[in-house]
Design an enzyme around this catalytic site. Structure first.
Site, PDB file in Angstrom:
ATOM      1  N   ASN A 141       5.448   5.411  -2.066  1.00  0.00           N
ATOM      2  CA  ASN A 141       4.176   5.705  -1.334  1.00  0.00           C
ATOM      3  C   ASN A 141       3.384   4.613  -1.593  1.00  0.00           C
ATOM      4  O   ASN A 141       3.280   4.365  -3.078  1.00  0.00           O
ATOM      5  CB  ASN A 141       3.606   6.947  -1.919  1.00  0.00           C
ATOM      6  N   ASP A 181       1.045  14.629   2.872  1.00  0.00           N
ATOM      7  CA  ASP A 181       1.081  13.950   1.619  1.00  0.00           C
ATOM      8  C   ASP A 181       0.299  14.980   0.685  1.00  0.00           C
ATOM      9  O   ASP A 181      -0.749  15.432   0.669  1.00  0.00           O
ATOM     10  CB  ASP A 181       0.376  12.673   1.489  1.00  0.00           C
TER      11      ASP A 181
END
Length: 288
Positions: free
Chosen positions: A229, A84
């Site tokens: 997310n 990420d």
């Protein structure tokens, strides 16, 4: 066995639902998220920021923990381990460590440099069967110490990166990381629609999913967002459940200080949130 995120994301895009990326921080997070998704038969992406990877003693240990826990619990749903907000060097390290998906965040570079680095990493990832996400337009809030406002991406710049063959694209549409302030203006759906048109229907990623009203996220999913997310929300429910355990005197009971007891309420709270979100929020239950 870990998989690339491309197939699960493309299926979500076609089916107008979303795959959740739940960020992981330790063993409890991994167990809770995997068990929750297995219970609801939902594909899942486990996000690892560079800061979290350092906390978990490196990229290799992070991915090995996931693989070992999947094996122990006989997890059958598709699982991707995804870097990420990776840096250029971090993306290469994650690939070497066995991640099945990466994100390169070049949004802080001039667009020409972002495109050049994205092109290189897309080719490298695809040569190894790994999915890749790139970012255009900074995501607001704080991510590993970097703070920015809720920016809105340029649709033409999004098209330039999409044309490189990226698998899914993160683009700022007013979203931010962390808790949302009271004066937040909301998501810019007009820009989201324009980005979707100019990228020829490229699956889009919504960062900062924690705290956005559910109806707003659901609308974004209908407009082309296929990955959402979630991190802060899991941290909050874990902290709240742990706090309650302590305040209710659980820690003072026989062996109440044992970490297996101390951390269980928080882990259970994460699993409950995961199950709720994949069923009622993202629509990915029974899509494995």
């Amino acid at each position: 066995m870990l998989v690339s995120a491309t197939e699960m994301i493309n299926k979500a895009h076609e089916g107008h639902y979303a795959i959740a990326q739940f960020n992981i921080n330790n063993m409890e997070w991994i167990k809770a998220i995997l068990l929750g998704c297995e219970a609801k038969k939902s594909p899942v992406i486990l996000g690892v920021s560079e800061g979290a990877a350092k906390y978990m003693c490196g990229y290799k240990n992070a991915v090995d923990m996931v693989n070992n826990i999947m094996d122990f619990y006989n997890i059958t749903v598709p699982v991707a381990v995804h870097l990420d907000h990776g840096t250029y060097e971090g993306a290469k390290k994650a690939i070497e460590a066995g991640f099945s998906s990466i994100m390169f965040d070049g949004s802080h570079y001039p667009i020409e440099e972002n495109i050049a680095k994205s092109k290189e990493l897309i080719e490298l990832a695809h040569s190894k069967g790994i999915s890749i996400e790139c970012e255009v337009g900074g995501i607001g809030g704080e991510e590993d110490g970097v703070v920015s406002a809720g920016e809105v991406a340029d649709p033409n710049e999004c098209a330039a990166v999409a044309d490189l063959g990226v698998d899914f694209l993160a683009a700022g549409i007013g979203n931010i990381h962390g808790k949302y302030p009271a004066d937040w203006q909301g998501l810019n759906f007009d820009v989201l629609e324009e980005i979707q048109q100019k990228t020829n229907g490229k699956p889009l990623v919504l960062h900062g999913g924690s705290g956005i009203p559910q109806e707003m996220v659901k609308e974004a999913i209908t407009l082309g967002v296929s990955k959402v997310n979630v991190n802060t929300e899991c941290q909050i429910v874990f902290a709240d459940a742990t706090k309650k355990y302590i305040e209710d005197g659980g820690i003072d009971k026989p062996k109440g200080y044992d970490p297996r007891k101390l951390l269980k309420p928080g882990a259970d709270a994460i699993q409950a949130l995961v199950e709720d979100y994949v069923v009622n929020f993202f629509g990915s239950a029974d899509k494995a």
